[in-house]
Design an enzyme around this catalytic site. Structure first.
Site, PDB file in Angstrom:
ATOM      1  N   SER A 232      13.321   0.100   2.093  1.00 50.58           N
ATOM      2  CA  SER A 232      12.165  -0.078   2.959  1.00 50.58           C
ATOM      3  C   SER A 232      11.399   1.241   3.060  1.00 50.58           C
ATOM      4  CB  SER A 232      12.628  -0.599   4.325  1.00 50.58           C
ATOM      5  OG  SER A 232      11.549  -1.045   5.104  1.00 50.58           O
ATOM      6  N   ALA A 233      11.254   1.803   4.264  1.00 51.16           N
ATOM      7  CA  ALA A 233      10.559   3.085   4.378  1.00 51.16           C
ATOM      8  C   ALA A 233      11.292   4.188   3.626  1.00 51.16           C
ATOM      9  CB  ALA A 233      10.407   3.467   5.843  1.00 51.16           C
TER      10      ALA A 233
END
Length: 556
Positions: A232-233
């Site tokens: 994700s991030a």
């Protein structure tokens, strides 16, 4: 509901209560000499049933010293830095410090918050390392750059029950307002000490990478075989670490391979001017006059307790603090370099391999991240907190022609928002990234996957009705991530993904991946079978990618 990027798994016990089963490896003290760095006290994790050692674990190991002031750059460990002596070793059997961050339903990190979060958790294989040392995996946790901690992840079973045989390093880094605040005041302040401004979370990650390069041999690792991975991030971060690495002379670069799991770069990060607006809004929320001299503004901001600062930051309408195009870590022409193939050519010339892909139902979780009210206007406004106005206007015209709901969507606040957000964060933009890298000649270095299978233990944090959504595959990549994996599930994920990933991390030439084109994906089906499938989302994704790229770079 506990979000999967911050699942509460303790690195001290690795407990799993799913179906009344627990996995608690026995912990034996393990003292290690790190030559000029002194001694550290970690633990050896041992299977409680077979008594076979899994790995050595070192938690909360410092990779940098805290900065002199909030929002300045953390400091590299000096050559003389020692973790401890033989008789008084540094205690590294716990967890990293957790950067202050927003609370979530069912989970609070308020206890134990610290802005001194410049530590990492490390898992090391048992036994003697190979002649060149163990390969190294640096994993960056996700959480929208606003939340998360490496304490939510466990690599113990991965090392203990598979042939992974690599060192795993998971650093903490500054998040949200602590890691990504940018303003002219901060720029002038940083200039007084010769430091970069903004993007401190990325600079923290970079320091962890540099620490790994300079110190991992002390743990038996190979500093010339480093793979960066992220979810994700964390995957978004991995791309920006790669782009920074590519601008260094090859002799100074660190990364050999990259795993981009369920994320992708989207657009040129915001300009300093836009960041200044957000900074001024923060001042207003804290009743700090904009008319004060810059040093006085910063003095007041730095004197505010972290909990109060976080409360004010999260109260803003624009409460997501994200990267800024600062010209040093993030160059203004970054996405132009993607478009014209420059980044692809650099990747190809350095032979950097990328493993990247997605889950089938990414939108189910994304729809829960600050969803808007059930109107088109609210959807448009919510997207503006994430992306520049020209991009949002283009997205609305593409997905909602004539102001209508996208086909197959029943509402604006869940279905439409979840679909658009997931396409931007993962599905469409990752295909756009692939398209750009292929244009630069890097097609042969891309290994794409799609996961349509979920382990039973994923139900601990992610509802079954959400399907194979964002975060469910973290239980696959980390072999249960502290929870139990059924024997029949192990027989599925081992050959499907884990074995090829092991070959990837070890730098083996043939991954037995199976794809013959960048438009094919190694797909783990819901029934556990593996198929090499054509990418059915490609054409629509590239249509959206090209429309967004035509908008331009600046957030006007």
């Amino acid at each position: 509901m506990i979000y999967p990027f911050i699942i509460s798994l303790s690195t001290e016990t690795f407990n799993s209560d799913h179906n009344n089963n627990k996995m608690e490896p026995v912990r034996h003290p393990y003292r290690k000499s790190l030559a000029h760095r002194g001694f550290v006290q970690g633990v050896t994790l041992t299977n409680s049933t077979t008594h076979a050692p899994w790995c050595h674990y070192f938690g909360g190991l410092r990779y940098a010293l805290p900065p002199s002031e909030r929002w300045r750059k953390a400091q590299k460990l000096p050559p003389s830095y020692s973790y401890g002596s033989e008789h008084n070793p540094g205690q590294c059997d716990g967890m990293v410090g957790v950067c202050p961050q927003p609370n979530f339903p069912g989970l609070s990190f308020g206890v134990g918050w610290t802005e001194d979060c410049f530590q990492c958790n490390i898992w090391v294989p048992v036994g003697e390392p190979p002649q060149d040392g163990w390969p190294v995996l640096v994993f960056i946790h996700g959480g929208f750059l606003q939340s998360g901690t490496p304490n939510s992840f466990s690599a113990g079973a991965l090392l203990g029950e598979t042939a992974f045989n690599a060192i795993v390093v998971m650093p903490a880094y500054r998040l949200g307002v602590f890691g990504f605040l940018h303003s002219s005041e901060l720029e002038h302040d940083a200039a007084t000490v010769g430091e970069p401004v903004g993007n401190q979370g990325f600079w923290d990650q970079r320091l962890a990478l540099e620490w790994t390069r300079d110190n991992i041999a002390l743990f038996g690792g190979n500093p010339t075989q480093v793979t960066i991975s992220g979810y994700s991030a964390g995957a978004y971060s991995a791309f920006y670490q790669l782009s920074y690495d590519l601008h260094l002379p090859e002799a100074q670069s660190i990364l050999k391979q990259v795993c981009i799991w369920s994320s992708s770069p989207i657009a040129q990060p915001k300009s300093p001017e836009t960041a200044q607006t957000q900074f001024n809004q923060l001042l207003s929320a804290l009743n700090i006059p904009e008319t004060l001299p810059g040093p006085d503004k910063l003095a007041r901001l730095r004197a505010i307790p972290s909990s109060n600062l976080l409360s004010a930051a999260t109260s803003l309408e624009a409460n997501q603090f994200r990267p800024t195009t600062d010209t040093l870590f993030i160059h203004p022409s970054l996405f132009q370099s993607l478009d014209n193939g420059t980044i692809g050519r650099r990747i190809a010339s350095r032979h950097i391999r990328l493993l990247l892909g997605e889950c089938r139902n990414e939108a189910a979780l994304y729809a829960t991240w600050f969803p808007p009210r059930n109107t088109l206007f609210a959807l448009h406004k919510r997207l503006l907190t994430e992306y520049p106005t020209p991009l949002v206007d283009t997205l609305i015209s593409l997905y909602c022609p004539g102001g209508r709901l996208p086909a197959g969507c029943g509402d604006w606040n869940c279905d439409a928002f979840g679909r658009i957000y997931a396409d931007m964060q993962v599905h469409h933009m990752q295909r756009g990234l692939v398209h750009s890298l292929v244009a630069g000649g890097a097609a042969h270095l891309l290994f794409r996957y799609r996961i349509e299978y979920r382990l039973e233990c994923a139900e601990e944090t992610i509802p079954l009705e959400w399907g194979v959504t964002h975060g469910t595959d973290q239980y696959i990549w980390f072999w249960g991530n502290g929870a139990l994996v059924r024997p029949d599930e192990k027989r599925v994920i081992q050959p499907a993904l884990i074995d090829p990933w092991i070959r990837f991390v070890h730098g083996e030439a043939d991954l037995h991946w199976g794809t013959k084109s960048y438009r094919e994906m190694r797909t783990l089906r819901s029934d556990g079978s593996v198929e090499i499938c054509p990418d059915g989302l490609w054409d629509e994704a590239i249509r959206v990618w090209k429309a967004l790229r035509a908008v331009g770079e600046q957030d006007k």
